[in-house]
Scaffold this motif. Structure first.
Motif, PDB file in Angstrom:
ATOM      1  N   TYR A  53      11.590   0.404  31.143  1.00 29.43           N
ATOM      2  CA  TYR A  53      12.763  -0.422  31.098  1.00 29.43           C
ATOM      3  C   TYR A  53      13.459   0.071  29.647  1.00 29.43           C
ATOM      4  CZ  TYR A  53      15.293  -4.696  31.533  1.00 29.43           C
ATOM      5  OH  TYR A  53      16.404  -5.658  31.554  1.00 29.43           O
ATOM      6  N   MET A  54      14.682   0.157  29.843  1.00 28.74           N
ATOM      7  CA  MET A  54      15.725   0.570  28.571  1.00 28.74           C
ATOM      8  C   MET A  54      16.722  -0.255  28.568  1.00 28.74           C
ATOM      9  SD  MET A  54      17.752   4.215  28.012  1.00 28.74           S
ATOM     10  CE  MET A  54      18.773   4.399  26.591  1.00 28.74           C
ATOM     11  N   ALA A  55      17.001  -1.069  27.337  1.00 32.48           N
ATOM     12  CA  ALA A  55      17.993  -2.038  27.029  1.00 32.48           C
ATOM     13  C   ALA A  55      18.529  -1.492  25.597  1.00 32.48           C
ATOM     14  CB  ALA A  55      17.468  -3.382  27.272  1.00 32.48           C
ATOM     15  N   THR A  56      19.883  -1.931  25.505  1.00 36.54           N
ATOM     16  CA  THR A  56      20.501  -1.601  24.114  1.00 36.54           C
ATOM     17  C   THR A  56      21.519  -3.126  23.573  1.00 36.54           C
ATOM     18  OG1 THR A  56      22.460  -0.878  24.785  1.00 36.54           O
ATOM     19  CG2 THR A  56      20.846   0.685  24.735  1.00 36.54           C
ATOM     20  N   SER A  57      21.738  -2.839  22.308  1.00 32.30           N
ATOM     21  CA  SER A  57      22.829  -3.667  22.128  1.00 32.30           C
ATOM     22  C   SER A  57      24.103  -3.236  22.799  1.00 32.30           C
ATOM     23  CB  SER A  57      23.056  -3.689  20.515  1.00 32.30           C
ATOM     24  OG  SER A  57      23.222  -2.533  19.992  1.00 32.30           O
ATOM     25  N   VAL A  58      24.960  -4.062  22.884  1.00 34.56           N
ATOM     26  CA  VAL A  58      26.175  -3.518  23.352  1.00 34.56           C
ATOM     27  C   VAL A  58      26.734  -2.515  22.369  1.00 34.56           C
ATOM     28  CG1 VAL A  58      28.466  -4.362  24.350  1.00 34.56           C
ATOM     29  CG2 VAL A  58      26.524  -5.659  24.712  1.00 34.56           C
TER      30      VAL A  58
END
Length: 295
Positions: free
Chosen positions: A139-144
């Motif tokens: 699962y990959m997520a980032t700040s905007v």
């Protein structure tokens, strides 16, 4: 008067919607005068259906892309690519997924991943972060990307990582026999972001910072969050911070050699917590933010 919407049939057999209205306009003794009207609603219905389809399409686009990127894509459908000086990236990977999935049916595997990642998605929305993609069990997520306050966004990613581990723990409790473990890695730095291709849009990110975040995950340990020195340095720029971090020491990173890394352990305990938690809080060394143990 009264109105009623109904379907009527044309001479050729086609049906279409109308509004039928009936009103009494005059009454003299036993004589009553009524006026009726019929309005063809075909164009109005088509307009409503078009608006519904447009809203559904926009909702689908916002599910796939950050809102600011979706708006830009609608205004200009050409390729979007840009560089950002600072973005925080998180990777989360299920430990031993291949062995685990071999003991489950395909339906059970997909159900498990859907349940787990849906919990991550719900948490993501509460922090207003950006989900990039899932790759198998990763699962990959980032700040905007492009957000003005990247230090605050970095702290949000860290808090989100802590909440992810709590979500996995809750999942295991709710599903007896499951013992899911997660490795998490976080890094921050410059990235290139954009949309490639014309089918199944994906707003992806590339760059050394992304690769380093992946290395933070792959060289980590089960149920721990490994972060880079860049993350710690960015958190230090915040006037206040509740993230507790301890030094891991140097770790051999592919393509980088020995690199100093850190464990993100918890959030600082609030004053409103229980007396038992208060004792634990007193043991914490008060330093500049973030709190770093072992240095």
């Amino acid at each position: 008067g009264s109105q009623r919407e109904m379907e009527v049939r044309r001479r050729n057999g086609e049906t279409f919607p109308i509004m039928l209205g009936l009103s009494e306009v005059d009454c003299k003794g036993n004589d009553h005068l009524y006026v009726a009207f019929i309005q063809d609603l075909s164009d109005q219905k088509k307009l409503i259906e078009t608006e519904i389809e447009k809203a559904q399409a926009e909702s689908l686009l916002l599910n796939m892309l950050p809102e600011n990127i979706a708006n830009r894509l609608k205004a200009d459908p050409s390729h979007i690519a840009e560089k950002f000086a600072s973005t925080t990236i998180l990777f989360a990977d299920i430990v031993g997924f291949t062995a685990l999935s071999s003991l489950m049916s395909p339906v059970q595997t997909v159900k498990m991943l859907n349940d787990l990642f849906s919990r991550f998605d719900d948490l993501l929305d509460s922090y207003q972060l950006n989900k990039v993609k899932t790759i198998g069990d990763c699962y990959m997520a980032t700040s905007v990307p492009g957000a003005e306050k990247q230090a605050e966004s970095c702290a949000s990613i860290c808090r989100y990582a802590i909440d992810i581990l709590a979500a996995v723990k809750a999942f295991n409790i709710e599903n007896p026999g499951m013992n899911i473990e997660l490795r998490l890695g976080i890094n921050t730095g410059p990235v290139v972001a954009g949309i490639v291709g014309t089918k199944r849009f994906l707003y992806d990110l590339w760059g050394d910072a992304v690769n380093m975040a992946s290395r933070m995950e792959s060289t980590g340990m089960p149920n721990r969050i490994q972060v880079s020195k860049e993350v710690v340095d960015l958190l230090r720029t915040l006037p206040t911070n509740d993230i507790v971090i301890e030094s891991r020491g140097k770790v051999l990173i592919k393509g980088k050699g020995e690199v100093e890394t850190f464990w993100l352990t918890s959030q600082k305990i609030k004053q409103s917590d229980s007396a038992a938690s208060g004792l634990q809080r007193k043991r914490m060394r008060r330093t500049s933010c973030p709190i770093i143990k072992g240095l």
